[in-house]
Write a protein that holds these residues in place. Sequence first.
Motif, PDB file in Angstrom:
ATOM      1  N   LEU A 161      19.774  35.871  32.821  1.00  0.00           N
ATOM      2  CA  LEU A 161      21.015  35.108  33.022  1.00  0.00           C
ATOM      3  C   LEU A 161      21.153  33.949  32.042  1.00  0.00           C
ATOM      4  CD1 LEU A 161      21.290  34.977  36.940  1.00  0.00           C
ATOM      5  CD2 LEU A 161      22.492  36.478  35.330  1.00  0.00           C
ATOM      6  N   SER A 162      20.009  33.429  31.565  1.00  0.00           N
ATOM      7  CA  SER A 162      20.080  32.303  30.639  1.00  0.00           C
ATOM      8  C   SER A 162      20.337  32.738  29.209  1.00  0.00           C
ATOM      9  CB  SER A 162      18.779  31.497  30.700  1.00  0.00           C
ATOM     10  OG  SER A 162      17.680  32.297  30.287  1.00  0.00           O
ATOM     11  N   ALA A 163      20.335  34.033  28.978  1.00  0.00           N
ATOM     12  CA  ALA A 163      20.594  34.534  27.633  1.00  0.00           C
ATOM     13  C   ALA A 163      22.049  34.281  27.252  1.00  0.00           C
ATOM     14  CB  ALA A 163      20.265  36.021  27.561  1.00  0.00           C
ATOM     15  N   ASP A 164      22.253  34.026  25.990  1.00  0.00           N
ATOM     16  CA  ASP A 164      23.582  33.653  25.505  1.00  0.00           C
ATOM     17  C   ASP A 164      24.616  34.734  25.773  1.00  0.00           C
ATOM     18  OD1 ASP A 164      25.457  32.013  24.179  1.00  0.00           O
ATOM     19  OD2 ASP A 164      25.189  33.190  22.346  1.00  0.00           O
ATOM     20  N   GLY A 165      25.722  34.331  26.437  1.00  0.00           N
ATOM     21  CA  GLY A 165      26.848  35.236  26.643  1.00  0.00           C
ATOM     22  C   GLY A 165      26.822  36.043  27.910  1.00  0.00           C
ATOM     23  N   VAL A 166      25.685  36.005  28.640  1.00  0.00           N
ATOM     24  CA  VAL A 166      25.597  36.813  29.859  1.00  0.00           C
ATOM     25  C   VAL A 166      26.491  36.246  30.964  1.00  0.00           C
ATOM     26  CG1 VAL A 166      24.072  37.636  31.701  1.00  0.00           C
ATOM     27  CG2 VAL A 166      23.297  37.676  29.318  1.00  0.00           C
ATOM     28  N   VAL A 167      26.415  34.938  31.144  1.00  0.00           N
ATOM     29  CA  VAL A 167      27.244  34.283  32.172  1.00  0.00           C
ATOM     30  C   VAL A 167      28.169  33.278  31.481  1.00  0.00           C
ATOM     31  CG1 VAL A 167      27.277  32.892  34.263  1.00  0.00           C
ATOM     32  CG2 VAL A 167      25.423  34.532  33.892  1.00  0.00           C
ATOM     33  N   ARG A 168      29.420  33.345  31.786  1.00  0.00           N
ATOM     34  CA  ARG A 168      30.367  32.388  31.228  1.00  0.00           C
ATOM     35  C   ARG A 168      31.418  32.041  32.284  1.00  0.00           C
ATOM     36  NH1 ARG A 168      31.434  37.343  28.934  1.00  0.00           N
ATOM     37  NH2 ARG A 168      33.533  38.184  29.250  1.00  0.00           N
ATOM     38  N   LEU A 169      31.983  30.843  32.163  1.00  0.00           N
ATOM     39  CA  LEU A 169      33.041  30.409  33.080  1.00  0.00           C
ATOM     40  C   LEU A 169      34.395  30.747  32.473  1.00  0.00           C
ATOM     41  CD1 LEU A 169      31.785  26.892  34.269  1.00  0.00           C
ATOM     42  CD2 LEU A 169      31.833  29.018  35.577  1.00  0.00           C
ATOM     43  N   GLU A 170      35.196  31.406  33.275  1.00  0.00           N
ATOM     44  CA  GLU A 170      36.546  31.762  32.843  1.00  0.00           C
ATOM     45  C   GLU A 170      37.557  31.209  33.839  1.00  0.00           C
ATOM     46  OE1 GLU A 170      36.708  35.950  32.536  1.00  0.00           O
ATOM     47  OE2 GLU A 170      35.516  36.047  30.672  1.00  0.00           O
ATOM     48  N   GLU A 171      38.737  30.997  33.348  1.00  0.00           N
ATOM     49  CA  GLU A 171      39.800  30.537  34.248  1.00  0.00           C
ATOM     50  C   GLU A 171      40.057  31.599  35.299  1.00  0.00           C
ATOM     51  OE1 GLU A 171      44.401  28.869  34.121  1.00  0.00           O
ATOM     52  OE2 GLU A 171      43.256  29.126  32.274  1.00  0.00           O
ATOM     53  N   ARG A 172      40.028  31.153  36.527  1.00  0.00           N
ATOM     54  CA  ARG A 172      40.196  32.079  37.642  1.00  0.00           C
ATOM     55  C   ARG A 172      41.567  32.728  37.590  1.00  0.00           C
ATOM     56  NH1 ARG A 172      42.224  31.665  42.846  1.00  0.00           N
ATOM     57  NH2 ARG A 172      41.148  32.860  44.454  1.00  0.00           N
ATOM     58  N   THR A 173      41.634  33.986  37.798  1.00  0.00           N
ATOM     59  CA  THR A 173      42.904  34.693  37.832  1.00  0.00           C
ATOM     60  C   THR A 173      43.746  34.191  39.002  1.00  0.00           C
ATOM     61  OG1 THR A 173      41.890  36.665  36.900  1.00  0.00           O
ATOM     62  CG2 THR A 173      44.025  36.936  37.971  1.00  0.00           C
ATOM     63  N   VAL A 174      44.963  33.782  38.687  1.00  0.00           N
ATOM     64  CA  VAL A 174      45.829  33.196  39.708  1.00  0.00           C
ATOM     65  C   VAL A 174      46.579  34.303  40.446  1.00  0.00           C
ATOM     66  CG1 VAL A 174      47.725  31.607  40.146  1.00  0.00           C
ATOM     67  CG2 VAL A 174      46.107  31.145  38.306  1.00  0.00           C
ATOM     68  N   ASP A 175      46.527  34.223  41.756  1.00  0.00           N
ATOM     69  CA  ASP A 175      47.355  35.101  42.575  1.00  0.00           C
ATOM     70  C   ASP A 175      48.694  34.383  42.733  1.00  0.00           C
ATOM     71  OD1 ASP A 175      48.654  36.549  44.539  1.00  0.00           O
ATOM     72  OD2 ASP A 175      46.846  36.900  45.726  1.00  0.00           O
ATOM     73  N   VAL A 176      49.617  34.701  41.841  1.00  0.00           N
ATOM     74  CA  VAL A 176      50.876  33.949  41.777  1.00  0.00           C
ATOM     75  C   VAL A 176      51.647  34.033  43.094  1.00  0.00           C
ATOM     76  CG1 VAL A 176      53.091  33.758  40.590  1.00  0.00           C
ATOM     77  CG2 VAL A 176      51.017  34.273  39.286  1.00  0.00           C
ATOM     78  N   ALA A 177      51.670  35.194  43.688  1.00  0.00           N
ATOM     79  CA  ALA A 177      52.412  35.357  44.944  1.00  0.00           C
ATOM     80  C   ALA A 177      51.801  34.485  46.042  1.00  0.00           C
ATOM     81  CB  ALA A 177      52.418  36.822  45.372  1.00  0.00           C
ATOM     82  N   ALA A 178      50.463  34.484  46.146  1.00  0.00           N
ATOM     83  CA  ALA A 178      49.803  33.669  47.175  1.00  0.00           C
ATOM     84  C   ALA A 178      49.980  32.185  46.892  1.00  0.00           C
ATOM     85  CB  ALA A 178      48.317  34.020  47.242  1.00  0.00           C
ATOM     86  N   ALA A 179      49.881  31.808  45.595  1.00  0.00           N
ATOM     87  CA  ALA A 179      50.060  30.403  45.241  1.00  0.00           C
ATOM     88  C   ALA A 179      51.483  29.945  45.563  1.00  0.00           C
ATOM     89  CB  ALA A 179      49.757  30.192  43.764  1.00  0.00           C
ATOM     90  N   GLY A 180      52.458  30.817  45.331  1.00  0.00           N
ATOM     91  CA  GLY A 180      53.840  30.481  45.675  1.00  0.00           C
ATOM     92  C   GLY A 180      54.015  30.294  47.170  1.00  0.00           C
ATOM     93  N   THR A 181      53.392  31.165  47.937  1.00  0.00           N
ATOM     94  CA  THR A 181      53.455  31.042  49.403  1.00  0.00           C
ATOM     95  C   THR A 181      52.813  29.734  49.857  1.00  0.00           C
ATOM     96  OG1 THR A 181      53.381  33.440  49.670  1.00  0.00           O
ATOM     97  CG2 THR A 181      52.791  32.109  51.583  1.00  0.00           C
ATOM     98  N   ALA A 182      51.679  29.380  49.249  1.00  0.00           N
ATOM     99  CA  ALA A 182      50.993  28.133  49.597  1.00  0.00           C
ATOM    100  C   ALA A 182      51.842  26.923  49.217  1.00  0.00           C
ATOM    101  CB  ALA A 182      49.633  28.073  48.892  1.00  0.00           C
TER     102      ALA A 182
END
Length: 291
Positions: free
Chosen positions: A110-131
């Motif tokens: 897991l500590s090897a380069d590129g194995v784990v990275r943080l990405e912007e969470r995919t937005v559930d637009v419909a759920a976010a609109g409801t919220a």
Amino acid sequence: MIRSMTGFGAGHGAASGEEVDVEVRSVNHKYCEVKVRLPRELAALEHEIAKAVKERLARGGVEVAVRRATAGGGLAPRVDVALAESYARAFGEIQARLGLPGAITLADVLSADGVVRLEERTVDVAAAGTAARAALVPALDALVEMRAREGAALARDLGARLDAVEAMVARVAELSPRVVDQYRTRLQERIAELTQGMALDPGRLAQEVALFADRTDVAEEITRLHSHLAQVRALLASAEPAGRKLDFLVQEMHREVNTIGSKSQSAEVAGIVVALKAEIERMREQVQNVE
């Protein structure tokens, strides 16, 4: 009861893992002007939110701030499993070839380069609109409640000022006829002094007094002032938005008092007129904040 145009409200909504916070602020404005600040992914909700605000508020400059509050700040870890497998095989091959002791651990991979990275969470637009819609409701409820509390304080203040204005107008109405009598007396004394005891023409004297009475008569202005005051009281008790009407009536009250001042021939009435203008100006300042 009248409502103020200043207030604040906040709300929180959640739907299918999406959480949204909404804050609504309002200040004085001639019309209802709504500005909405949204995350890029929820930009399509701008018109809907502005419409919802205008359905609840008649006047005020309103700012709506919408913020996604999903845990993790919208970021999520992503694991490249294929790359991790490649690293594990490569580490195993190197260990075997070099004859190194120990075991390859998950932490190594897991500590090897590129194995784990943080990405912007995919937005559930419909759920976010409801919220967001769910959060907007309590935010507007709180804003309206605060504006109502502020409006009740404004109504009490304006009511007290109306009492003061009515008392002063009543005093002007009481003094006005006396001014004519005082003028008649002064005129008689002046004519008697100038004619040195000669007989006076009562008809001519009456004519002069009548002309003076006509020039200084403020009965119409006082009647209109009483009408304006009654309308203001009715608007303060009304459930409908009354700010514009109140603003107009206060301007009309100021105009009538100006006319009384221009007709006044009494120092006492002139002093009352100054006090009336000051009180009506304070009312005008307060009315500027009424929805």
